[in-house]
Design a protein around this motif. Structure first.
Motif, PDB file in Angstrom:
ATOM      1  N   GLN A  78       0.850  -1.182   0.000  1.00 36.23           N
ATOM      2  CA  GLN A  78       0.000   0.000   0.000  1.00 36.23           C
ATOM      3  C   GLN A  78       0.892   1.240   0.000  1.00 36.23           C
ATOM      4  O   GLN A  78       1.805   1.335   0.807  1.00 36.23           O
ATOM      5  CB  GLN A  78      -0.896   0.028   1.240  1.00 36.23           C
ATOM      6  CG  GLN A  78      -1.823  -1.168   1.325  1.00 36.23           C
ATOM      7  CD  GLN A  78      -2.912  -0.999   2.376  1.00 36.23           C
ATOM      8  OE1 GLN A  78      -3.108   0.074   2.927  1.00 36.23           O
ATOM      9  NE2 GLN A  78      -3.632  -2.071   2.653  1.00 36.23           N
ATOM     10  N   ARG A  79       0.632   2.158  -0.935  1.00 35.37           N
ATOM     11  CA  ARG A  79       1.455   3.364  -0.900  1.00 35.37           C
ATOM     12  C   ARG A  79       0.658   4.577  -1.360  1.00 35.37           C
ATOM     13  O   ARG A  79      -0.319   4.454  -2.108  1.00 35.37           O
ATOM     14  CB  ARG A  79       2.743   3.175  -1.707  1.00 35.37           C
ATOM     15  CG  ARG A  79       2.537   3.081  -3.173  1.00 35.37           C
ATOM     16  CD  ARG A  79       3.663   2.294  -3.820  1.00 35.37           C
ATOM     17  NE  ARG A  79       3.125   1.700  -5.030  1.00 35.37           N
ATOM     18  CZ  ARG A  79       3.077   2.358  -6.189  1.00 35.37           C
ATOM     19  NH1 ARG A  79       3.549   3.567  -6.305  1.00 35.37           N
ATOM     20  NH2 ARG A  79       2.543   1.780  -7.246  1.00 35.37           N
ATOM     21  N   ALA A  80       1.096   5.726  -0.886  1.00 37.54           N
ATOM     22  CA  ALA A  80       0.406   6.971  -1.199  1.00 37.54           C
ATOM     23  C   ALA A  80       1.338   7.883  -1.978  1.00 37.54           C
ATOM     24  O   ALA A  80       2.549   7.855  -1.788  1.00 37.54           O
ATOM     25  CB  ALA A  80      -0.025   7.658   0.097  1.00 37.54           C
ATOM     26  N   GLY A  81       0.760   8.687  -2.869  1.00 37.84           N
ATOM     27  CA  GLY A  81       1.528   9.687  -3.602  1.00 37.84           C
ATOM     28  C   GLY A  81       0.876  11.048  -3.387  1.00 37.84           C
ATOM     29  O   GLY A  81      -0.256  11.139  -2.930  1.00 37.84           O
ATOM     30  N   GLY A  82       1.582  12.097  -3.730  1.00 37.45           N
ATOM     31  CA  GLY A  82       1.046  13.431  -3.486  1.00 37.45           C
ATOM     32  C   GLY A  82       1.470  13.916  -2.119  1.00 37.45           C
ATOM     33  O   GLY A  82       2.423  13.396  -1.535  1.00 37.45           O
ATOM     34  N   ARG A  83       0.751  14.916  -1.596  1.00 39.87           N
ATOM     35  CA  ARG A  83       1.143  15.469  -0.301  1.00 39.87           C
ATOM     36  C   ARG A  83      -0.063  15.582   0.615  1.00 39.87           C
ATOM     37  O   ARG A  83      -1.187  15.792   0.156  1.00 39.87           O
ATOM     38  CB  ARG A  83       1.733  16.880  -0.478  1.00 39.87           C
ATOM     39  CG  ARG A  83       2.941  16.929  -1.399  1.00 39.87           C
ATOM     40  CD  ARG A  83       3.745  18.186  -1.158  1.00 39.87           C
ATOM     41  NE  ARG A  83       2.943  19.406  -1.380  1.00 39.87           N
ATOM     42  CZ  ARG A  83       3.362  20.626  -1.033  1.00 39.87           C
ATOM     43  NH1 ARG A  83       4.538  20.776  -0.453  1.00 39.87           N
ATOM     44  NH2 ARG A  83       2.601  21.680  -1.261  1.00 39.87           N
ATOM     45  N   VAL A  84       0.176  15.421   1.906  1.00 40.51           N
ATOM     46  CA  VAL A  84      -0.851  15.729   2.899  1.00 40.51           C
ATOM     47  C   VAL A  84      -0.200  16.634   3.934  1.00 40.51           C
ATOM     48  O   VAL A  84       0.706  16.208   4.647  1.00 40.51           O
ATOM     49  CB  VAL A  84      -1.411  14.460   3.573  1.00 40.51           C
ATOM     50  CG1 VAL A  84      -2.446  14.857   4.609  1.00 40.51           C
ATOM     51  CG2 VAL A  84      -2.030  13.524   2.555  1.00 40.51           C
ATOM     52  N   LEU A  85      -0.630  17.893   3.952  1.00 34.06           N
ATOM     53  CA  LEU A  85       0.012  18.839   4.851  1.00 34.06           C
ATOM     54  C   LEU A  85      -0.712  18.891   6.189  1.00 34.06           C
ATOM     55  O   LEU A  85      -1.941  18.943   6.250  1.00 34.06           O
ATOM     56  CB  LEU A  85       0.011  20.242   4.240  1.00 34.06           C
ATOM     57  CG  LEU A  85       0.682  20.380   2.869  1.00 34.06           C
ATOM     58  CD1 LEU A  85       0.705  21.845   2.448  1.00 34.06           C
ATOM     59  CD2 LEU A  85       2.091  19.817   2.888  1.00 34.06           C
ATOM     60  N   LEU A  86       0.094  18.824   7.256  1.00 27.96           N
ATOM     61  CA  LEU A  86      -0.426  19.032   8.599  1.00 27.96           C
ATOM     62  C   LEU A  86       0.375  20.202   9.155  1.00 27.96           C
ATOM     63  O   LEU A  86       1.600  20.093   9.277  1.00 27.96           O
ATOM     64  CB  LEU A  86      -0.212  17.771   9.441  1.00 27.96           C
ATOM     65  CG  LEU A  86      -0.548  17.870  10.923  1.00 27.96           C
ATOM     66  CD1 LEU A  86      -2.038  17.970  11.148  1.00 27.96           C
ATOM     67  CD2 LEU A  86       0.016  16.663  11.680  1.00 27.96           C
ATOM     68  N   ASP A  87      -0.283  21.300   9.439  1.00 29.36           N
ATOM     69  CA  ASP A  87       0.427  22.528   9.835  1.00 29.36           C
ATOM     70  C   ASP A  87       1.525  22.868   8.840  1.00 29.36           C
ATOM     71  O   ASP A  87       2.637  23.221   9.215  1.00 29.36           O
ATOM     72  CB  ASP A  87       1.082  22.377  11.222  1.00 29.36           C
ATOM     73  CG  ASP A  87       0.037  22.215  12.296  1.00 29.36           C
ATOM     74  OD1 ASP A  87      -1.132  22.562  12.033  1.00 29.36           O
ATOM     75  OD2 ASP A  87       0.392  21.739  13.385  1.00 29.36           O
ATOM     76  N   GLY A  88       1.232  22.710   7.570  1.00 26.89           N
ATOM     77  CA  GLY A  88       2.191  23.109   6.550  1.00 26.89           C
ATOM     78  C   GLY A  88       3.301  22.107   6.278  1.00 26.89           C
ATOM     79  O   GLY A  88       4.118  22.308   5.397  1.00 26.89           O
ATOM     80  N   GLN A  89       3.343  20.991   7.047  1.00 28.38           N
ATOM     81  CA  GLN A  89       4.394  19.999   6.794  1.00 28.38           C
ATOM     82  C   GLN A  89       3.787  18.754   6.176  1.00 28.38           C
ATOM     83  O   GLN A  89       2.722  18.298   6.593  1.00 28.38           O
ATOM     84  CB  GLN A  89       5.069  19.619   8.103  1.00 28.38           C
ATOM     85  CG  GLN A  89       5.996  20.709   8.610  1.00 28.38           C
ATOM     86  CD  GLN A  89       6.885  20.201   9.712  1.00 28.38           C
ATOM     87  OE1 GLN A  89       6.446  19.397  10.537  1.00 28.38           O
ATOM     88  NE2 GLN A  89       8.119  20.676   9.753  1.00 28.38           N
ATOM     89  N   ASP A  90       4.496  18.201   5.196  1.00 35.65           N
ATOM     90  CA  ASP A  90       3.988  17.020   4.506  1.00 35.65           C
ATOM     91  C   ASP A  90       4.151  15.797   5.393  1.00 35.65           C
ATOM     92  O   ASP A  90       5.265  15.349   5.652  1.00 35.65           O
ATOM     93  CB  ASP A  90       4.763  16.827   3.192  1.00 35.65           C
ATOM     94  CG  ASP A  90       4.221  15.644   2.406  1.00 35.65           C
ATOM     95  OD1 ASP A  90       3.149  15.136   2.771  1.00 35.65           O
ATOM     96  OD2 ASP A  90       4.865  15.251   1.422  1.00 35.65           O
ATOM     97  N   LEU A  91       3.015  15.249   5.837  1.00 32.14           N
ATOM     98  CA  LEU A  91       3.120  14.100   6.737  1.00 32.14           C
ATOM     99  C   LEU A  91       3.481  12.822   5.999  1.00 32.14           C
ATOM    100  O   LEU A  91       3.780  11.801   6.615  1.00 32.14           O
ATOM    101  CB  LEU A  91       1.837  13.933   7.575  1.00 32.14           C
ATOM    102  CG  LEU A  91       0.483  13.701   6.915  1.00 32.14           C
ATOM    103  CD1 LEU A  91       0.282  12.240   6.607  1.00 32.14           C
ATOM    104  CD2 LEU A  91      -0.605  14.171   7.857  1.00 32.14           C
TER     105      LEU A  91
END
Lengths: 269, 288
Positions: A78-91
């Motif tokens: 299982q893998r994810a691509g793209g970005r998920v920002l939490l307080d501006g940082q990519d988790l």
């Protein structure tokens, strides 16, 4: 080769702009092995509001949610691509400490999963690992968390009974208390009431409305009435894409996208 | 109206077959139980005559003189089994943890699982020969209880590993996920939550392996050997129940043969005790 077939550019219909999102998914893709489950999801989660994720089975709701705390990463392939920002940082960045991340982003699952220990220990177990509290502080934290989960009055005399001795709805609130004890900023709820009777469901919905005064809730639900009752924003997923995102009141009365309308009126799903 | 026909064939053939299958399966089951009780009866009949408190507390008898006791053999067996547990249980348990929690469907885990199954099928006498070769023949070149315990540990290992894996896999993934989602590190999730959730199953695996090795003779024949003295430490040849039975039962002395029966009865009672304990533990799990 796994180059996805070229399709017409896809745009999510958006009726609200979220200011200062707590979490911001940007071009989030997801794969189970070779098969892609999420396609370029863009979603902003507003602070101290309830965001509901709805859509037919297999549309990627849970998959999307499970990226936020990186719980997916313990499964091979299982893998994810793209970005998920939490307080501006990519988790999703490689350096992210998933332990610290999960302290800040709690998760409630479909089935209540009390740990095989006492009610007190269920709440205290995680607290002990993350905070160095004295016995007194720990007891206070456990009580506070159980109160916040609207469970204290029912269990205050049974704190040393096993968590599994509670009813299903109580077990789910115990899991919520357990998550709240970590003082999270965000609570992810993956169909938290689908295994619970209607009365217990009503209590948990009430609880969610109280919780949003102190934290942000993202809830995946199959139950559209539930989404309408408790959420401020709703994202409608279909086949791994976010079709529409907007204010819940608007979306349930006057959806912009024909697919959303079809789903909400029960014509498919 | 057409006549309702429930069957177009006479039912006799079917009924006869039904009765035959039932009768033969009941007979087979009875036969199995019959032999078990026959064995129990013979061991009890021959063994009970020597049983007394002093049987457990006395030194072995001289040939032809009294029954003495099995104290040394009993202590030796307990010590060796204990040491075998200390070696075999942690390694077996951690192997099970690897298979269930880390390797799962990976190529290496499949290889390990295959080897563990193979190890489970290796005749115990081969394990004894192996321990003889790598421990007894190495310096200081003599038989020892340590070598016996080592052989027993190898026999325990696959049983503990496989039952641990199976029991951990019975714990739903939802419990793993909810622990990890709280920010609990994986090793704490395994040791603090999964072990607790699976504790009865894990204990069952350990008890099963103990009961398996408590009756083993072959791996002790050329490792622990036997001894007529109290097993002070395991670096010497060590008295034990099964080799004592083997030696005494084949001796020409009537009193030694009686001691062999008595020791057999002790082992059997121990196994019965372990089995009952297991039933009790598993019943408890059912209730909770």
């Amino acid at each position: 080769m796994n180059v996805p077939a070229q399709e017409a550019p896809f745009e999510t219909v958006r009726d609200v702009v979220v200011e200062n999102p707590v979490i911001s998914a940007q071009k989030l893709d997801f794969w189970y092995g070779q098969s892609q489950a999420l396609f370029a999801n863009d979603l902003d989660i507003a602070p101290r509001k309830v965001t509901a994720i709805i859509g037919p089975s297999g549309c990627g709701k849970s998959t999307h949610l499970r990226v936020y705390n990186r719980i997916f990463e313990q499964y091979r392939g299982q893998r994810a691509g793209g970005r998920v920002l939490l307080d501006g940082q990519d988790l999703l960045a490689p350096g992210t400490d998933s332990i610290a991340l999960r302290r800040r982003i709690g998760m409630i699952f479909q089935k209540p999963t009390p740990f095989p220990m006492s009610i007190f220990e269920n709440v205290a177990y995680g607290v002990r690992l993350h905070f160095s509290f004295s016995r007194k502080e720990l007891e206070r934290k456990v009580e506070e968390s159980l109160r916040a989960a609207a469970l204290w009055d029912e269990v205050k005399d049974l704190l040393h009974k096993p968590g599994t001795a509670l009813s299903g709805g109580q077990q789910q609130r115990l899991c919520i208390a357990r998550a709240l004890a970590m003082s999270p900023d965000v609570l992810l709820m993956d169909e938290p009431t689908s295994a619970i009777d209607p009365v217990a469901t009503a209590r948990i919905e009430e609880l969610v409305l109280q919780l949003k005064e102190r934290l942000t809730v993202v809830i995946v639900t199959h139950n559209m009435q539930q989404a309408a009752r408790i959420s401020d924003h709703t994202a409608f997923f279909h086949l791994g894409r976010i079709i529409e995102f907007g204010a819940t009141a608007k979306m349930f009365t006057n959806p912009s996208h024909p697919k959303t309308e079809e789903y909400i009126t029960g014509r498919f799903g | 109206m057409t006549e309702l026909r429930l069957s177009h064939r006479p039912a006799t053939g079917r009924k006869v077959a039904d009765v035959l299958v039932r009768v033969f399966s009941v007979l087979s089951a009875a036969l199995g139980i019959f032999f078990l009780f026959w064995i129990l009866w013979v061991v009890l009949k021959k063994g009970h005559t020597v049983l007394s408190w002093s049987f457990f507390t006395s030194a072995p008898p001289s040939p032809g003189e009294g029954v003495g006791g099995i104290k040394y053999a009993l202590v030796g067996t307990l010590k060796m089994t204990g040491l075998a547990c200390l070696m075999g249980v942690p390694v077996g348990l951690l192997t099970g943890v690897y298979l269930a929690e880390f390797g799962r469907h990976g190529a290496f885990a499949s290889g390990v699982r295959f080897c563990v199954n193979l190890l489970m099928g290796i005749p115990s006498i081969l394990v004894g020969l192996f321990a003889y070769t790598v421990i007894v023949l190495a310096a200081p070149r003599h038989y020892s209880g340590n070598a016996g315990a080592f052989a027993l540990a190898i026999i325990m290992l696959p049983t503990v590993a496989r039952t641990s894996e199976d029991m951990l896999l019975l714990v739903p993934d939802a419990l793993r996920e909810s622990a990890l989602a709280l920010g609990i590190p994986r090793w704490r999730m395994i040791t603090g939550i999964l072990f607790r959730a699976a504790r009865k199953g894990l204990l069952t695996g350990v008890l099963l392996s103990v009961s398996r090795v408590s009756g083993e003779t072959a791996p002790l024949l050329f490792t622990a050997l036997n001894n007529n003295f109290y097993p002070k430490n395991l670096s010497q040849p060590t008295a034990n129940l099964t080799v004592t039975i083997y030696n005494y039962a084949m001796s020409p002395y009537d009193n030694w043969q009686r001691v062999a029966w008595g020791a057999s009865l002790v082992i059997m009672a121990f196994l019965l005790g372990v089995t009952l304990l297991l039933r009790f533990i598993l019943k408890e799990r059912h209730r909770s």
